[in-house]
Design a protein around this motif. Structure first.
Motif, PDB file in Angstrom:
ATOM      1  N   SER A  28       0.821  -1.219   0.000  1.00 58.97           N
ATOM      2  CA  SER A  28       0.000   0.000   0.000  1.00 58.97           C
ATOM      3  C   SER A  28       0.855   1.269   0.000  1.00 58.97           C
ATOM      4  CB  SER A  28      -0.953   0.012   1.191  1.00 58.97           C
ATOM      5  OG  SER A  28      -0.235   0.109   2.399  1.00 58.97           O
ATOM      6  N   THR A  30       4.038   1.473  -1.542  1.00 56.49           N
ATOM      7  CA  THR A  30       4.915   1.605  -2.716  1.00 56.49           C
ATOM      8  C   THR A  30       4.248   1.239  -4.032  1.00 56.49           C
ATOM      9  OG1 THR A  30       5.757  -0.666  -2.520  1.00 56.49           O
ATOM     10  CG2 THR A  30       6.946   1.071  -1.315  1.00 56.49           C
ATOM     11  N   ASP A  32       0.439   0.428  -6.494  1.00 54.99           N
ATOM     12  CA  ASP A  32      -0.902   0.944  -6.788  1.00 54.99           C
ATOM     13  C   ASP A  32      -1.730  -0.162  -7.438  1.00 54.99           C
ATOM     14  OD1 ASP A  32      -0.290   0.851  -9.605  1.00 54.99           O
ATOM     15  OD2 ASP A  32       0.493   2.886  -9.524  1.00 54.99           O
ATOM     16  N   ALA A  33      -2.976   0.135  -7.724  1.00 53.18           N
ATOM     17  CA  ALA A  33      -3.893  -0.872  -8.262  1.00 53.18           C
ATOM     18  C   ALA A  33      -3.452  -1.389  -9.625  1.00 53.18           C
ATOM     19  CB  ALA A  33      -5.308  -0.301  -8.336  1.00 53.18           C
ATOM     20  N   GLN A  35      -0.322  -1.723 -10.715  1.00 55.70           N
ATOM     21  CA  GLN A  35       0.750  -2.690 -10.479  1.00 55.70           C
ATOM     22  C   GLN A  35       0.188  -3.994  -9.910  1.00 55.70           C
ATOM     23  OE1 GLN A  35       3.053  -0.221  -7.904  1.00 55.70           O
ATOM     24  NE2 GLN A  35       4.536   0.270  -9.517  1.00 55.70           N
TER      25      GLN A  35
END
Length: 181
Positions: A28, A30, A32-33, A35
């Protein structure tokens, strides 16, 4: 060093800006959705079934690529190669060298081997679950194999039961399906 301690060390050295001692908090902080979506196929891969054999689809366009390779004898021009059984050929497509899954490495290079081993442990568990969910009637194994002179650290997937039946036209000496049905 425990698995969590090693993960904590690897992540802390790769992402020193994250102020946490819990490896779970890193995604959460480093990522994002987008990735997460990209990596979802690594942890819960697509599977393709060709001629009764299950193949992991990790590279894109796998079904077409594998079917084409199986239909093209690979030992032609190599008379010294030994014959290969159908099951061995299938297994050869389900070997994944962990360090070669990625073209980039985040963090210090001296952590790469430990990171690959940690990833391998996680993939073995999730891939076993993936196969069980998709093929509960089959017995398939997923195991991590240490690197040696021929390959790096890798995961091998193999079907134990039911036995793989060579398709019509399989030529083990030529290592390909030479007659299509």
């Amino acid at each position: 060093m425990s698995r969590n301690e090693l993960s904590r060390r690897i992540l802390h050295e790769a992402f020193p800006e994250v102020d946490s001692s819990d490896p779970v908090s890193y995604f959460s902080e480093t990522g994002d959705a987008v990735q997460a979506l990209m990596y979802s196929w690594l942890y819960w891969p697509n599977l393709v079934e060709i001629r009764g054999a299950v193949f992991f689809a990790l590279y894109g366009n796998d079904e077409v690529e594998i079917a084409n390779c199986l239909a093209t004898p690979s030992a032609d021009g190599h008379p010294d190669w030994p014959a290969m059984a159908w099951g061995q050929m299938v297994d050869s497509y389900n070997i994944f060298e962990i360090p070669h899954l990625f073209r980039m490495m985040k963090g210090p290079s001296e952590l790469a081997a430990d990171a690959c081993r940690q990833l391998g442990d996680a993939l073995v568990q999730t891939w076993q679950g993936r196969l069980l969910a998709a093929y509960p009637e089959r017995r398939l194994t997923v195991r991590m194999i240490e690197g040696d002179d021929s390959m790096d650290l890798r995961i091998e997937v193999s079907q134990l039961t039911p036995s793989l039946v060579p398709p019509k036209g399989w030529d083990g000496q030529r290592r390909g399906i030479t007659v299509t049905s």
